[in-house]
Design a protein around this motif. Sequence first.
Motif, PDB file in Angstrom:
ATOM      1  N   ASN A  35       0.823  -1.215   0.000  1.00  0.00           N
ATOM      2  CA  ASN A  35       0.000   0.000   0.000  1.00  0.00           C
ATOM      3  C   ASN A  35       0.854   1.260   0.000  1.00  0.00           C
ATOM      4  O   ASN A  35       0.557   2.215  -0.711  1.00  0.00           O
ATOM      5  CB  ASN A  35      -0.964   0.004   1.180  1.00  0.00           C
ATOM      6  CG  ASN A  35      -2.080  -1.003   1.015  1.00  0.00           C
ATOM      7  OD1 ASN A  35      -2.405  -1.412  -0.093  1.00  0.00           O
ATOM      8  ND2 ASN A  35      -2.667  -1.417   2.118  1.00  0.00           N
ATOM      9  N   GLU A  36       1.919   1.283   0.790  1.00  0.00           N
ATOM     10  CA  GLU A  36       2.809   2.436   0.812  1.00  0.00           C
ATOM     11  C   GLU A  36       3.460   2.663  -0.549  1.00  0.00           C
ATOM     12  O   GLU A  36       3.541   3.793  -1.028  1.00  0.00           O
ATOM     13  CB  GLU A  36       3.896   2.254   1.874  1.00  0.00           C
ATOM     14  CG  GLU A  36       3.415   2.519   3.265  1.00  0.00           C
ATOM     15  CD  GLU A  36       4.522   2.383   4.283  1.00  0.00           C
ATOM     16  OE1 GLU A  36       5.716   2.428   3.919  1.00  0.00           O
ATOM     17  OE2 GLU A  36       4.181   2.226   5.464  1.00  0.00           O
ATOM     18  N   GLN A  39       1.175   4.039  -3.309  1.00  0.00           N
ATOM     19  CA  GLN A  39       0.973   5.488  -3.177  1.00  0.00           C
ATOM     20  C   GLN A  39       2.204   6.270  -3.642  1.00  0.00           C
ATOM     21  O   GLN A  39       2.081   7.387  -4.132  1.00  0.00           O
ATOM     22  CB  GLN A  39       0.649   5.842  -1.732  1.00  0.00           C
ATOM     23  CG  GLN A  39      -0.698   5.336  -1.293  1.00  0.00           C
ATOM     24  CD  GLN A  39      -0.959   5.590   0.178  1.00  0.00           C
ATOM     25  OE1 GLN A  39      -0.278   6.377   0.817  1.00  0.00           O
ATOM     26  NE2 GLN A  39      -1.956   4.904   0.720  1.00  0.00           N
ATOM     27  N   SER A  40       3.386   5.685  -3.479  1.00  0.00           N
ATOM     28  CA  SER A  40       4.606   6.407  -3.846  1.00  0.00           C
ATOM     29  C   SER A  40       4.979   6.241  -5.322  1.00  0.00           C
ATOM     30  O   SER A  40       5.967   6.820  -5.766  1.00  0.00           O
ATOM     31  CB  SER A  40       5.777   5.955  -2.965  1.00  0.00           C
ATOM     32  OG  SER A  40       6.159   4.638  -3.295  1.00  0.00           O
TER      33      SER A  40
END
Length: 87
Positions: A35-36, A39-40
């Motif tokens: 998930n991180e 987003q990046s």
Amino acid sequence: MIAAPVEAGPRRPFDQDRAREDVRAGGRPLREIQNEWRQSMPGYDFLGSDYDPDAGRYRLKFMRGNAVDWVDVDGRTGREVGRAPRR
């Protein structure tokens, strides 16, 4: 008549067992890391991941257009430790 033993079902892959053990020992859950990184990496599609239990690393696979990027991240911190060239 003797009944044959029943299979318990398909066995999880060895890497999945190791990843689960590593999370119990302080590593971060794969879903959290994914998930991180999703987003990046705006504009990229997330294609999946592999786990290297010996190194304690995940290889995340992203695609934008016809180019694929592999990002190696530490399973404990979720931080990048390497990147494969685009193809």
